[in-house]
Design an enzyme around this catalytic site. Sequence first.
Site: not given
Ligand code: AHR
Length: 660
Positions: A49, A245, A376-377
């Site tokens: 990321e 994220c 993602n989340e």
């Molecule tokens: O790894 C950091 C963040 O943690 C990521 O972007 C997210 O998916 C999680 O909340």
Amino acid sequence: MNLHKPALLIPAALLLLAAAAQPPADLISIAVTHPGPDISPRMFGIFFEDINFAADGGLYPELIKNRSFEFTEPLDSWTRVNRLTDAGELIVRDQGGLNPDNAHYLRVRTNRDRSGFVVSNDGFRGMGLHAGSEYVFSAWVRAPSGAYGKIRATLLDERGNAVGEAVLSGFGPEWKRYEAVVRPDSTVQRGRLNLVFDDKGDVDIDMVSLFPKDTWAGRKNGLRKDLVQLLADMKPGFLRFPGGCIVEGRRLALRYQWKKTVGDVAARRAIVNRWNDEFSHRPAPDYFQSFGLGFFEYFQLAEDIGASPLPILNCGMACQFNSAELAALDTVDQYVQDTLDLVEFANGSADTRWGGLRAAMGHPWPFNLRMIGVGNEQWGPQYFERYRRFSDALKSKYPDIQIVAAAGPGPSGKDFEYAWTNLRNFKADYVDEHYYAAPQWFLQNTGRYDKYDRSGPKVFAGEYAAQTVAIASPQNRNTWEAALAEAAFITGLERNADVVRMASYAPLLAHVDAWQWTPDLIWFDNLRSYGTPDYYVQKLYATNIGKRIAPVSVNGSPSNGAGGVYTSAGMDDESGEVILKVVNSTDRPRPVRVRLEGAPRLEGQARITTLGTTDLKAENSLDQPLHVAPAERVLAPSDNQFELTLGPRSMTVLRAKYGR
Ligand code: AHR
């Protein structure tokens, strides 16, 4: 200072002393005669990321920050050095720019010849320069009046001494790219670049770049070599990108859109990075995404390091921790179409629209995309409404593509259960579980998957890391305590490799001067990098996978951490190899005997790799990158078993051959 000395090498004399007072040896028995289900060869991978300056300023080695003047403040990272003279002025324009997506450029107006008018860029917390290495200095330049003489680019060290120079010259009335090679004569940790405009008149510049020639695989627009080497050394099974994220964006307008990251690098519009002001305790107002590292480059990286690509795409939802903005259901089709188009970009033939773009970018053969993540989340009913549209469209057009679905940010609770209920009903391929928790949580949850439904969706343990203080605390450290707990936890993943098919630590990369989130797997500055103890745990698992699960018992009971000893094993019943992992989380040495059930004959010596230190607070660093690092030895069997002592607080991998 010895950079290559692992920390724990418990002195032999100490082990002998300890041996005198040692308890009776535990018997670890591996049932190679009853191999379990297969383990995915792609089980251990990496999660990338763009957080902590992982892309621009990190893996993507461009040294000029805000090279195309597209930051919110167009002159961010650029300064006019001789501010108090009337030598000239800087004007940011967007009329007649290079292209509509990169409209802004800088007009430099100098009022007299030999004015010594200087504009300076300070890079990503400075520029790292290696003495004797070649860097390509380039810029798109235009002379609005028809001609302009030259621009001198001078590299400076921290004290302002020039360490290299390149000159671009002969500019005409049309935009054109010019380049020259510069070779600094000293190594500089935090250098800068001055552009000197000595001629009188106006000159327009855009896409100003200083890029190392020596990239991974020597690629133009390539990646930073030492960082890719650390990734390649892990032999990762998959590469998940671009997050995290960042996929979601704080608002939908700022979500990650892969189509805006491919094609001509000069036409990729920079946008703000969502981690820029996420944490008030670590503000990074100068954090943007240039997309020089875009989807083509991610696919290329995956191919280069032998990893399966696993892109995650936005599902029509912005980050639910931020705006939680939702794309109306009747607009989700655009997002779905982007996903279908991505499959064409990765796998389509060169005569398709998106496959053609891939081919034009230099990759006529496919990238072999087999998996895609949707969201993602995400959590709640809105996600599942949207997820269904993606899965229906993908499965009908590309039935072989497997889909990774989200289960929210946490590993338990109402939203998590709701996600699993839906995804079980939908017969999802993979469910992406995330756990950021205390080291103790990892030790206590090694049995998490023992009771998971064997016939439901598979698990992708997509983001996890032990947090020594609290989730997202800036005080978290990459200590051996955290890594040891992860090592123990992963025995539970491997033991349940029929359910858990993929796993990755997160986040991956962090710049020591520009991070937002800690802990991270790999840290770097402008010149150097190192793997944390967590990195070596990941690497030991990823480079020691068996083909099938080998059941293990300790003193006759199935192994699950009793007495602080955690085990798992893989095996290859064709080649006759068994690979045992043992984690001793206690502070005492543990003598063990390792036997194969049914006593097939052990052949030759075992290769033993140990990792650990009695100091739970031990960390690696730029100056001591191998303070906690694996050490190898061989061990001969005695009486058809291996006898060894597990160091206190250690992880051990034993690889042995047996006859069948
Ligand atoms: O790894 C950091 C963040 O943690 C990521 O972007 C997210 O998916 C999680 O909340």
